[in-house]
Design a protein around this motif. Structure first.
Motif, PDB file in Angstrom:
ATOM      1  N   ASP A  34      15.544  31.907  18.332  1.00 49.09           N
ATOM      2  CA  ASP A  34      15.381  30.427  17.518  1.00 49.09           C
ATOM      3  C   ASP A  34      15.519  29.364  18.716  1.00 49.09           C
ATOM      4  O   ASP A  34      16.785  29.635  19.466  1.00 49.09           O
ATOM      5  N   PRO A  35      14.587  28.665  18.931  1.00 54.94           N
ATOM      6  CA  PRO A  35      15.101  27.371  19.997  1.00 54.94           C
ATOM      7  C   PRO A  35      16.192  26.654  19.927  1.00 54.94           C
ATOM      8  O   PRO A  35      16.576  26.062  21.008  1.00 54.94           O
ATOM      9  N   GLU A  36      16.843  26.677  18.805  1.00 54.25           N
ATOM     10  CA  GLU A  36      18.220  25.975  19.016  1.00 54.25           C
ATOM     11  C   GLU A  36      19.329  26.543  19.306  1.00 54.25           C
ATOM     12  O   GLU A  36      20.528  26.211  19.372  1.00 54.25           O
ATOM     13  N   GLU A  37      19.119  28.015  19.626  1.00 56.56           N
ATOM     14  CA  GLU A  37      20.239  28.916  20.054  1.00 56.56           C
ATOM     15  C   GLU A  37      20.242  28.591  21.452  1.00 56.56           C
ATOM     16  O   GLU A  37      19.528  28.009  22.093  1.00 56.56           O
ATOM     17  N   PRO A  38      21.531  28.967  21.992  1.00 53.47           N
ATOM     18  CA  PRO A  38      21.858  28.502  23.383  1.00 53.47           C
ATOM     19  C   PRO A  38      21.207  29.485  24.318  1.00 53.47           C
ATOM     20  O   PRO A  38      21.976  30.575  24.691  1.00 53.47           O
ATOM     21  N   LEU A  39      19.973  29.477  24.474  1.00 55.93           N
ATOM     22  CA  LEU A  39      19.309  30.673  25.235  1.00 55.93           C
ATOM     23  C   LEU A  39      19.311  30.191  26.712  1.00 55.93           C
ATOM     24  O   LEU A  39      19.576  29.392  27.266  1.00 55.93           O
ATOM     25  N   ALA A  40      19.000  31.349  27.402  1.00 59.81           N
ATOM     26  CA  ALA A  40      19.275  31.373  28.949  1.00 59.81           C
ATOM     27  C   ALA A  40      18.135  32.038  29.719  1.00 59.81           C
ATOM     28  O   ALA A  40      18.350  33.232  30.086  1.00 59.81           O
ATOM     29  N   PRO A  41      16.956  31.269  29.915  1.00 65.21           N
ATOM     30  CA  PRO A  41      15.960  32.188  30.716  1.00 65.21           C
ATOM     31  C   PRO A  41      16.216  32.289  32.058  1.00 65.21           C
ATOM     32  O   PRO A  41      17.163  31.662  32.589  1.00 65.21           O
ATOM     33  N   LEU A  42      15.459  33.327  32.657  1.00 65.89           N
ATOM     34  CA  LEU A  42      15.805  33.490  34.163  1.00 65.89           C
ATOM     35  C   LEU A  42      15.523  32.477  34.889  1.00 65.89           C
ATOM     36  O   LEU A  42      14.695  31.730  34.513  1.00 65.89           O
ATOM     37  N   ALA A  43      16.335  32.216  36.011  1.00 64.15           N
ATOM     38  CA  ALA A  43      16.084  31.049  37.106  1.00 64.15           C
ATOM     39  C   ALA A  43      14.823  31.269  37.636  1.00 64.15           C
ATOM     40  O   ALA A  43      14.544  32.425  37.834  1.00 64.15           O
TER      41      ALA A  43
END
Length: 347
Positions: free
Chosen positions: A314-323
């Protein structure tokens, strides 16, 4: 060659490898790798081969275990590909070891399994992954490894966090590793973790095939064949997650970083003319996904994987895409370019 192919444990590993290789929730395309240590030799999946082929042809490469471990400990650059440690006489096809050969070598377990389980990735993509995983994996001997490039850098990071008895690793923005005394033990740990981390994907509206056909007109793009792939575009929350960036290495390698969208009423041909190179995948919000006609089977598998992961997030989760720096590193890494260039299995 005859000795290893007659080994019951080797046959068990090949059977298990083929089974998980056919499950897109566990393995996508040429992703993942398995290994067996026997008499000082590490038999590890070859780079670019598909685990689904493990019972149809020889996809395992013999690597001298102690010299590879010594090279890794010494910072010897030959550990990067492990090619110099292959037992050539038992590798008649000239296969190249997996880019994760050092990971398999560093772990003491006789059997090691590394998968890109979508249930695991959906947790490993979070900024708070280690804390979020702790109650779900309570009672298991596990460790979390923050994202770092696969190969020797990842192996060294793993070595720094290993504790006695650790037999499960969660790799941040990457996947799952389990070891065991035999294939059954490693497989049981993989299944246990996947079960504990299971998240039901959101059901998504079906694709709008007429809209996709119009968007693809006069271009080299077609609607993705796998109907589940279209959820990236037809599920609003999945699309919002996908817009945040890339969450695991194989997305970058096979699809390029992030996603490329076609605006409402836009055409693929117009998008491509404005870009330096035609993307493998185009996302048409609300309608579905287009893939380039020459997209590899591996790329198609990773497009489906993106849907499987994003419909669990869910976009509200604390997500961490690759830099961006990590994406650039992956796209310019020779080992990954080699793997991507290997042919897919014949139907």
């Amino acid at each position: 060659m005859t000795a290893i192919t007659d080994d019951p444990e080797f046959r068990a590993l090949c059977a298990y490898s083929a089974r998980i290789g056919g499950d897109p929730a566990v393995i996508q395309g040429a992703g993942g790798n398995t290994s067996l240590k026997r008499d000082g030799t590490l038999w590890v999946k070859a780079s670019g081969t598909w685990l689904s082929e493990a019972e149809r042809r020889m996809i395992m490469v013999p690597v001298r275990l102690d010299p590879l471990r010594a090279a890794l400990a010494a910072g010897d650059p030959r550990a990067e590909t492990a090619a110099d440690f292959v037992v050539a006489e038992d590798n008649p096809s000239g296969l190249r070891p997996s880019i994760e050969a050092t990971l398999h070598a560093a772990l003491a377990h006789r059997v090691v399994v590394h998968v890109h389980c979508v249930e695991t990735i959906a947790w490993a993509a979070r900024a708070d992954a280690e804390a979020a995983l702790a109650p779900r994996l309570a009672g298991l001997n596990w460790a979390f490894i923050p994202y770092i490039r696969p190969g020797p850098p990842l192996t060294r990071a793993i070595a720094a966090r290993l504790a006695p008895g650790t037999d499960v690793l969660i790799l941040g923005n990457h996947g799952l590793v389990a070891g065991g005394a035999d294939t059954a033990a490693a497989a049981a740990r993989i299944a246990e973790v996947a079960s504990r981390l299971r998240r039901a994907p959101r059901p998504a509206p079906p694709p709008d095939l007429d809209h996709l056909a119009a968007a693809a007109a006069a271009s080299d793009y077609v609607a993705a064949a796998d109907p589940l792939t279209h959820a990236i575009a037809t599920d609003a929350r999945a699309l919002a997650v996908a817009r945040l960036g890339s969450f695991y290495p194989d997305h970058v390698i096979f699809l390029g970083p992030g996603i490329v969208e076609i605006a409402p009423g836009g055409r693929a041909a117009e998008i491509v003319r404005a870009l330096p190179r035609p993307p493998v995948m185009l996302v048409v919000p609300g309608a579905g996904v287009l893939l380039r006609r020459d997209a590899s089977a591996g790329a198609a598998a990773l497009a489906r994987c993106l849907a499987d992961v994003t419909t669990r997030l869910d976009p509200e989760e604390p997500l961490a895409p690759l830099a961006a720096a990590a994406e650039h590193e992956l796209m310019h890494w020779e080992a990954e370019q080699y793997r991507k260039a290997q042919p897919a299995p014949r139907a």
